[in-house]
Design a protein around this motif. Structure first.
Motif, short mmCIF file in Angstrom:
data_model
loop_
_atom_site.label_atom_id
_atom_site.label_comp_id
_atom_site.label_asym_id
_atom_site.label_seq_id
_atom_site.Cartn_x
_atom_site.Cartn_y
_atom_site.Cartn_z
N LYS A 1 9.40 1.35 6.90
CA LYS A 1 10.63 1.32 6.10
C LYS A 1 10.33 1.07 4.63
O LYS A 1 10.88 1.73 3.75
N PHE A 2 9.43 0.12 4.35
CA PHE A 2 9.13 -0.23 2.97
C PHE A 2 7.75 0.26 2.52
O PHE A 2 7.34 -0.02 1.40
N GLY A 3 7.04 0.95 3.39
CA GLY A 3 5.75 1.51 3.02
C GLY A 3 4.65 0.49 2.81
O GLY A 3 3.70 0.73 2.07
N VAL A 4 4.78 -0.67 3.46
CA VAL A 4 3.80 -1.74 3.31
C VAL A 4 2.72 -1.62 4.38
O VAL A 4 3.01 -1.34 5.54
N LYS A 5 1.47 -1.84 3.98
CA LYS A 5 0.36 -1.74 4.93
C LYS A 5 -0.76 -2.68 4.50
O LYS A 5 -1.05 -2.82 3.32
N PHE A 6 -1.40 -3.34 5.48
CA PHE A 6 -2.58 -4.14 5.22
C PHE A 6 -3.33 -4.39 6.52
O PHE A 6 -2.80 -4.13 7.61
N GLU A 7 -4.54 -4.92 6.41
CA GLU A 7 -5.37 -5.21 7.58
C GLU A 7 -5.79 -6.67 7.59
O GLU A 7 -6.06 -7.26 6.54
N VAL A 8 -5.85 -7.25 8.79
CA VAL A 8 -6.34 -8.61 9.00
C VAL A 8 -7.23 -8.59 10.25
O VAL A 8 -7.20 -7.62 11.01
N PRO A 9 -8.01 -9.64 10.49
CA PRO A 9 -8.86 -9.66 11.69
C PRO A 9 -8.06 -9.44 12.97
O PRO A 9 -6.94 -9.95 13.13
N VAL B 1 -6.86 -8.49 1.30
CA VAL B 1 -6.01 -8.29 0.13
C VAL B 1 -6.25 -6.92 -0.49
O VAL B 1 -5.32 -6.26 -0.96
N LYS B 2 -7.50 -6.46 -0.48
CA LYS B 2 -7.78 -5.11 -0.99
C LYS B 2 -7.11 -4.03 -0.16
O LYS B 2 -6.78 -2.95 -0.67
N SER B 3 -6.88 -4.31 1.13
CA SER B 3 -6.26 -3.31 2.01
C SER B 3 -4.75 -3.22 1.81
O SER B 3 -4.12 -2.28 2.29
N PHE B 4 -4.17 -4.18 1.11
CA PHE B 4 -2.72 -4.21 0.91
C PHE B 4 -2.27 -3.05 0.03
O PHE B 4 -2.85 -2.80 -1.03
N SER B 5 -1.23 -2.34 0.48
CA SER B 5 -0.67 -1.26 -0.31
C SER B 5 0.82 -1.13 -0.06
O SER B 5 1.32 -1.49 1.01
#
Length: 221
Positions: A64-72, A215-219
């Motif tokens: 919906k808001f186009g948010v994406k990131f990765e965590v362990p 944090v680098k994966s956040f978009s």
């Protein structure tokens, strides 16, 4: 150890600021500060395996808001919703999505969504990156804090900082990405933060890499 910076209280302060603003009033500094105050340290009261490896990740996506990131991949997810905003954000909900290392809850990451009105059209509506940094990094009696780095990118501010919120609590290392997201009539201020203790950050290259890579994966698209 429970952080003294309760995120629920920050949501309450934000709600109060919006309720006191007429709908057609231009953005005011106090409202900006109330919004920005949302994003220091997550309280462990919201927390219910250490990172298996830097490449073993789970991906959070919000279409919906186009948010994406990765965590362990081993970190445990908890979702919390704190009601909807009556004036701004198209009635969207104030939310926190938290990911916690089940072996050490000092290692965690969270994204916080705060509805804002359409007159916040860009991050510059909240001030320059220097202005925002003074609000992101908490200051006050009994608080030790230091901004280590800040970077401005299109539609995103990035902060690397240390905070010792109470004399009895450990120094914490935090990395935060701060952005605006839009979807139809709803506008959101979003902040993604990954954190651990400074001691762990200094002694565990793997955990330091987890914070940086997350944090680098956040978009936000």
């Amino acid at each position: 150890m429970i952080s003294s910076f309760a995120i629920v209280a920050s949501f309450s302060a934000l709600t109060s600021a919006y309720q006191q603003r007429p709908v057609r009033e231009a953005p005011a500094p106090i409202s900006r500060r109330s919004c920005l105050a949302l994003f220091p340290i997550i309280p462990t009261t919201l927390i219910t395996s250490s990172a298996r490896a830097a490449t073993d990740v789970q991906t959070y996506e919000d279409p919906k808001f186009g948010v994406k990131f990765e965590v362990p991949a081993s970190w445990v997810r908890t979702d919390s919703t704190l009601g909807s905003d009556a004036q701004g954000g198209g009635g969207a909900s104030r939310r926190i999505i938290l990911f916690v290392d089940p072996k050490d809850n000092n290692n965690n990451a969270f994204i916080a969504y705060t509805p804002v009105r359409g007159d916040y059209t860009s991050l510059s509506s909240f001030g320059t990156i220097d202005y925002v940094s003074h609000t992101i990094v908490p200051e006050g009696p009994g608080i030790e804090s230091e901004l280590l780095d800040s970077v401005s990118k299109p539609n995103s501010y990035y902060f690397d900082y240390k905070v010792k919120p109470e004399p009895t609590e450990p120094m914490r290392r935090l990395k935060t990405a701060f952005s605006l997201a839009h979807s139809g009539t709803a506008d959101m201020l979003v902040a993604f933060t990954a954190q651990t203790t400074q001691e762990t950050y200094d002694t565990s290259p793997a955990m330091a890499d987890v914070l940086s890579s997350s944090v680098k994966s956040f978009s936000v698209k």
